[in-house]
Design a protein around this motif. Structure first.
Motif, PDB file in Angstrom:
ATOM      1  N   CYS A 165     -28.581  39.487 105.546  1.00 15.13           N
ATOM      2  CA  CYS A 165     -29.818  39.971 105.455  1.00 15.13           C
ATOM      3  C   CYS A 165     -30.820  39.323 106.187  1.00 15.13           C
ATOM      4  O   CYS A 165     -32.030  39.940 106.468  1.00 15.13           O
ATOM      5  N   LYS A 180     -30.703  39.415 109.483  1.00 19.16           N
ATOM      6  CA  LYS A 180     -30.797  40.640 110.848  1.00 19.16           C
ATOM      7  C   LYS A 180     -31.447  39.989 111.972  1.00 19.16           C
ATOM      8  O   LYS A 180     -32.503  40.596 112.555  1.00 19.16           O
ATOM      9  N   ARG A 204     -23.712  42.861 114.153  1.00 20.14           N
ATOM     10  CA  ARG A 204     -24.515  44.270 113.756  1.00 20.14           C
ATOM     11  C   ARG A 204     -24.251  45.284 114.519  1.00 20.14           C
ATOM     12  O   ARG A 204     -24.397  46.530 114.262  1.00 20.14           O
TER      13      ARG A 204
END
Length: 254
Positions: free
Chosen positions: A28, A30, A37
């Motif tokens: 989470c 990011k 990712r």
């Protein structure tokens, strides 16, 4: 259970072989620089049933386990799910007093580790954190705990005599300029065992506020990294330069 390909130093951090164990499939926080990712890495933990506790049971004893390099083990969801604690309990239970391995927990939320699991750290279980500068840059780490909070938590662990390692990676131009000041702060941690320096990988694919060429990165690294390493020696900090960063000192690409 496959071996980790993470470039960590055997003399400073790793005992035996190095295994990487991912607790949560996604993260989470990011962070803009996170290569995990990118689409071509999304299959590392495949869809379907995944049980990190079972993975932990399959890791041979007398080795080193890194938790975890592709997502943070102490996201907010850990308060309810407690998967990281379950993994640690299994790994610790499998050890005896002759255990010659090590557990390395890498997180941007060491304060949550302190609040939830401080009783599990020490005796071969180390806490580590990623820090790319001495200040918090929300363009790069939009949802991760602040640098100040990470340093505060590492101080708590240090005062409790828990071994600490710090990952300064990726080093990013415009963001990492104050690493020298960061190192002076880290030097105050009595149980700091190693600082790892790493390059910015996959910079062409990542969506960063700036665009770099390899030549620009090399110029930045050549101008700064040697000074930081010299400062480490002055401060008495053991360090390791990862392969991807070392290569910038020997190759150049326009």
């Amino acid at each position: 259970m496959s071996l980790s390909r993470v470039d960590y130093p055997k003399d400073l951090l790793v005992k035996g072989r190095l295994y990487n164990l991912t607790v949560y499939r996604d993260c989470c926080f990011k962070c803009a620089y996170c290569w995990a990712r990118l689409p071509f890495f999304s299959t590392r933990v495949k869809k379907g049933k995944y049980d990190p506790v079972e993975k932990a049971r399959k890791i041979p004893p007398c080795n080193t386990v890194l938790i975890s390099f592709t997502s943070d083990p102490y996201q907010g969801r850990e308060k309810e799910e407690r998967k990281t604690r379950a993994v640690l309990e299994v790994l610790i239970k499998e050890r005896d007093y002759d255990y010659d391995g090590r557990i390395l927990v890498l997180t941007k939320n060491p304060m949550l580790a302190w609040l939830l699991d401080r009783d599990l750290y020490g005796w071969g279980t180390w806490i580590g954190s990623t820090l790319i500068s001495a200040h918090t840059d929300r363009r790069i780490e939009p949802f991760a705990p602040s640098v100040e909070e990470r340093l505060e938590a590492l101080k708590l662990f240090s005062d409790a005599d828990v071994d600490i390692f710090v990952s300064i990676e990726p080093i990013i131009p415009h963001v990492s300029d104050d690493i020298g000041y960061l190192l002076s702060q880290l030097a105050e941690l009595d149980t700091l065992r190693c600082v790892i320096f790493g390059a910015l990988n996959y910079y062409k694919q990542l969506k960063l506020p700036w665009k770099f060429t390899k030549k620009q990165l090399q110029k930045y690294y050549l101008a700064n990294v040697p000074n930081w390493l010299y400062l480490c020696k002055e401060l008495g900090i053991d360090f390791y330069v990862k392969k991807e960063l070392r290569e910038y000192f020997f190759t150049v690409e326009v």
